[in-house]
Design an enzyme around this catalytic site. Structure first.
Site, short mmCIF file in Angstrom:
data_model
loop_
_atom_site.label_atom_id
_atom_site.label_comp_id
_atom_site.label_asym_id
_atom_site.label_seq_id
_atom_site.Cartn_x
_atom_site.Cartn_y
_atom_site.Cartn_z
N SER A 145 -15.84 39.20 23.89
CA SER A 145 -14.54 39.23 23.61
C SER A 145 -14.22 39.13 21.97
CB SER A 145 -13.86 37.89 24.07
OG SER A 145 -12.50 37.94 23.55
N TYR A 183 -13.53 28.45 24.32
CA TYR A 183 -13.90 29.75 25.22
C TYR A 183 -14.45 30.75 24.59
CZ TYR A 183 -12.57 34.27 26.74
OH TYR A 183 -12.68 35.65 27.24
N LYS A 215 -18.47 32.40 24.63
CA LYS A 215 -18.76 33.85 24.67
C LYS A 215 -20.00 34.08 23.60
CE LYS A 215 -16.15 35.39 27.57
NZ LYS A 215 -16.40 36.05 29.05
P1 NAD Z 1 -10.23 37.25 35.46
O1 NAD Z 1 -10.03 35.89 35.70
O2 NAD Z 1 -9.21 38.18 36.28
O3 NAD Z 1 -11.69 37.62 36.34
C1 NAD Z 1 -12.60 36.75 36.34
C2 NAD Z 1 -13.26 36.70 37.54
O4 NAD Z 1 -14.28 35.71 37.74
C3 NAD Z 1 -12.30 36.28 38.79
O5 NAD Z 1 -12.25 36.98 39.77
C4 NAD Z 1 -12.73 34.74 39.02
O6 NAD Z 1 -12.65 34.24 40.54
C5 NAD Z 1 -14.26 35.19 38.80
N1 NAD Z 1 -14.86 33.69 38.51
C6 NAD Z 1 -14.63 32.78 37.71
N2 NAD Z 1 -15.56 31.56 37.89
C7 NAD Z 1 -16.56 32.24 38.74
C8 NAD Z 1 -17.72 31.55 39.08
N3 NAD Z 1 -18.21 30.43 38.58
N4 NAD Z 1 -18.53 32.34 39.94
C9 NAD Z 1 -17.78 33.54 40.51
N5 NAD Z 1 -16.85 33.82 40.05
C10 NAD Z 1 -16.02 33.54 39.05
O7 NAD Z 1 -10.51 37.57 34.08
P2 NAD Z 1 -10.58 39.11 33.48
O8 NAD Z 1 -9.31 39.33 32.51
O9 NAD Z 1 -10.95 40.24 34.51
O10 NAD Z 1 -11.89 38.92 32.73
C11 NAD Z 1 -13.07 39.33 33.14
C12 NAD Z 1 -14.12 38.89 31.96
O11 NAD Z 1 -13.53 39.52 30.59
C13 NAD Z 1 -14.21 37.21 31.63
O12 NAD Z 1 -15.37 37.17 31.55
C14 NAD Z 1 -13.08 37.39 30.51
O13 NAD Z 1 -13.60 36.31 29.57
C15 NAD Z 1 -13.72 38.57 29.76
N6 NAD Z 1 -12.32 38.88 28.90
C16 NAD Z 1 -11.24 39.17 29.21
C17 NAD Z 1 -10.32 39.64 28.31
C18 NAD Z 1 -8.74 39.59 28.72
O14 NAD Z 1 -8.03 39.62 27.79
N7 NAD Z 1 -8.64 39.67 29.90
C19 NAD Z 1 -10.57 39.79 27.02
C20 NAD Z 1 -11.79 39.53 26.48
C21 NAD Z 1 -12.90 39.38 27.55
C1 WQD Z 2 -0.86 38.74 22.04
C2 WQD Z 2 0.18 38.67 21.10
C3 WQD Z 2 0.77 36.34 20.36
C4 WQD Z 2 2.57 35.76 24.43
C5 WQD Z 2 -6.09 36.51 24.11
C6 WQD Z 2 -7.11 35.71 23.89
C7 WQD Z 2 -8.44 36.55 23.65
C8 WQD Z 2 -8.41 37.52 24.65
C9 WQD Z 2 -7.06 38.27 24.76
C10 WQD Z 2 -9.98 36.75 26.45
C11 WQD Z 2 -0.10 37.45 19.83
C12 WQD Z 2 1.96 37.26 21.10
C13 WQD Z 2 1.92 36.39 23.28
C14 WQD Z 2 3.85 35.48 24.41
C15 WQD Z 2 3.86 36.27 22.01
N1 WQD Z 2 -8.93 37.02 26.17
N2 WQD Z 2 2.60 36.58 22.25
N3 WQD Z 2 4.57 35.70 23.15
O1 WQD Z 2 -3.76 35.89 21.70
O2 WQD Z 2 -4.54 38.59 21.28
O3 WQD Z 2 -5.60 37.14 22.70
O4 WQD Z 2 -6.27 37.21 25.04
O5 WQD Z 2 -11.17 37.15 25.87
O6 WQD Z 2 -9.46 35.64 23.76
O7 WQD Z 2 -7.14 34.71 22.96
O8 WQD Z 2 -3.49 37.71 23.46
O9 WQD Z 2 -1.64 38.38 25.12
O10 WQD Z 2 -1.92 35.99 24.34
O11 WQD Z 2 -1.00 37.63 22.77
O12 WQD Z 2 4.62 36.66 21.26
O13 WQD Z 2 4.56 34.86 25.29
O14 WQD Z 2 1.40 38.43 21.69
O15 WQD Z 2 1.12 35.55 19.43
O16 WQD Z 2 0.37 38.17 18.73
P1 WQD Z 2 -4.51 37.05 22.23
P2 WQD Z 2 -2.23 37.54 23.91
#
Ligand code: NAD
Ligand code: WQD
Length: 347
Positions: A136, A160, A164
């Site tokens: 991430s 978190y 990572k």
């Molecule tokens: P999500 O929560 O929708 O998907 C994660 C999945 O993992 C879920 O289906 C959950 O049930 C499963 N899971 C959690 N713990 C588990 C376990 N112990 N065993 C088996 N399954 C398990 O999230 P997402 O948005 O699809 O994110 C997927 C990956 O990408 C995550 O690792 C997240 O940290 C990473 N990521 C997401 C974002 C984002 O903004 N969505 C950004 C950067 C990184």
């Molecule tokens: C985006 C922008 C907020 C909600 C997070 C995690 C990051 C990654 C992605 C997993 C920011 C603003 C938000 C609201 C707002 N996930 N905001 N009102 O913070 O960039 O990243 O998600 O890895 O780890 O930290 O994403 O969608 O929360 O916010 O104004 O109700 O929207 O301040 O500027 P962020 P976000």
């Protein structure tokens, strides 16, 4: 090729399973469904059937926790014995809420870090040495840099993020133990939003969303009365914070490009973003314009732990993966709203 997708029922996982199956891969999903619903994968099947691209859809779904080593072992053994060993893993499974991670770091370290170690131990045992890992942009920490490249300072500011970083470092050590055999891709996602254009799969967070896009779509649907914008005093052109929003289908396709590169036995760490910065107000305005919906907003104070600007330098992804994002913010807003409006209660 038989690909194990951990967390394959989740937001990014389900879209990636679809992309894999469309490309002719066989897919085995392991998910505990702690934060997802099996119906997401029913949606994947429905899209494939509708497109009539595949007759017999090679998708296996197993409900399991990645920390359950016995179960993972049995699974790898079963596929090996059947003559269709697992060739590679795309590892999404994990917990992703920044807020929750601060309240319960033990659980985050256990699921994210111990879960990954358990998975790698079983992969190693079965000589499955290709992994694409969901990292991430959150690991870059505070900065007002124009954009982050893969050599930018790593400085996570919440548990978190530290999990990572720990997993990336551990994967690097695993790679160094046998560089001739391992192929590892750490993909650092920026802000994935949107949904598949069919409206059959999308993001379905449990409870009140903390990320802006699902919050915005729920305001649009009338489930939440207004969008709080966290700060209008940031040093940006309109005072609201800037992020790099990427369409979830572009992100899904990035995983396939990375997977294909892993045959070259290497470790790579790559940003997946568009390289474009969008302010919160620009996101809201675009959503309103393309969907013809008014979003009530209120400016509130900055959210703790937020920063002003997080945008990817994606030149390495473009040059090394042969991938580039293809979908604009307008498509992200249209597709995300289609999903929300067709599925007001999620799955
Ligand atoms: P999500 O929560 O929708 O998907 C994660 C999945 O993992 C879920 O289906 C959950 O049930 C499963 N899971 C959690 N713990 C588990 C376990 N112990 N065993 C088996 N399954 C398990 O999230 P997402 O948005 O699809 O994110 C997927 C990956 O990408 C995550 O690792 C997240 O940290 C990473 N990521 C997401 C974002 C984002 O903004 N969505 C950004 C950067 C990184
Ligand atoms: C985006 C922008 C907020 C909600 C997070 C995690 C990051 C990654 C992605 C997993 C920011 C603003 C938000 C609201 C707002 N996930 N905001 N009102 O913070 O960039 O990243 O998600 O890895 O780890 O930290 O994403 O969608 O929360 O916010 O104004 O109700 O929207 O301040 O500027 P962020 P976000």
């Amino acid at each position: 090729m038989n690909i194990l997708v951990t967390g394959g029922a989740g937001f990014i996982g389900s879209h990636t399973c679809l992309a894999l199956l469309e490309q002719g891969y066989e897919v085995v999903v392991v998910d505990s469904f702690i934060n997802s619903n099996k119906k997401s994968l029913d949606g994947v099947i429905e899209i494939l059937k509708f497109n009539k691209t595949i007759k017999n859809i090679p998708l296996e779904i197993i409900k399991a926790d990645i920390r359950n080593e016995k179960l993972l072992d049995k699974l790898f053994l079963g596929y090996k014995k059947s003559g269709k060993p697992i060739n590679a893993v795309i590892h999404f499974a994990g917990l992703k809420s920044v807020k929750e991670s601060i309240l319960n770091p033990l659980n985050y370290w256990d699921v994210n870090v111990n879960g990954s170690i358990t998975l790698l131990r079983v992969m190693d045992r079965y000589k499955c040495k290709r992994i694409v890992f969901s990292s991430s942009a959150t690991i870059y920490g505070y900065s007002n840099k124009k954009s982050f490249n893969e050599n930018s300072e790593i400085k996570p500011i919440n548990p978190y993020g530290t999990t990572k970083v720990a997993i990336e470092q551990f994967l690097n050590d695993v790679y160094l133990s046998n560089p001739k055999e391992w192929g590892i891709a750490n993909l650092r996602y920026f802000n994935p939003i949107g949904a598949h254009p069919s409206g059959l799969i999308g993001e379905a967070p449990l409870g009140v969303p903390s990320n802006i896009f699902p919050y915005l779509t729920q305001v649009a649907a009338g489930k939440i009365n207004k969008l709080n914008i966290f700060g209008n005093d940031w040093p940006t052109k309109d005072g609201t914070a800037i992020r790099d929003y990427i369409h979830v289908m572009d992100l899904a396709e990035g995983h396939i490009s990375a997977l294909q590169k892993l045959n070259e036995n290497k470790i790579m760490t790559v940003n997946l973003g568009t390289g474009f910065g969008t302010s919160v107000l620009e996101l809201v305005n675009t959503f309103e314009r393309v969907n013809n919906i008014k979003i009530p907003i209120e400016f509130t104070s900055r959210r703790q732990g937020d920063c002003c600007r997080v945008v990817a330098d994606n030149t390495l992804a473009i040059s090394s993966l042969g991938w580039s994002p293809k979908r604009y913010l307008e498509e992200m807003c249209l597709d995300g709203w289609k999903w929300q409006s067709l599925n007001p209660k999620g799955y």
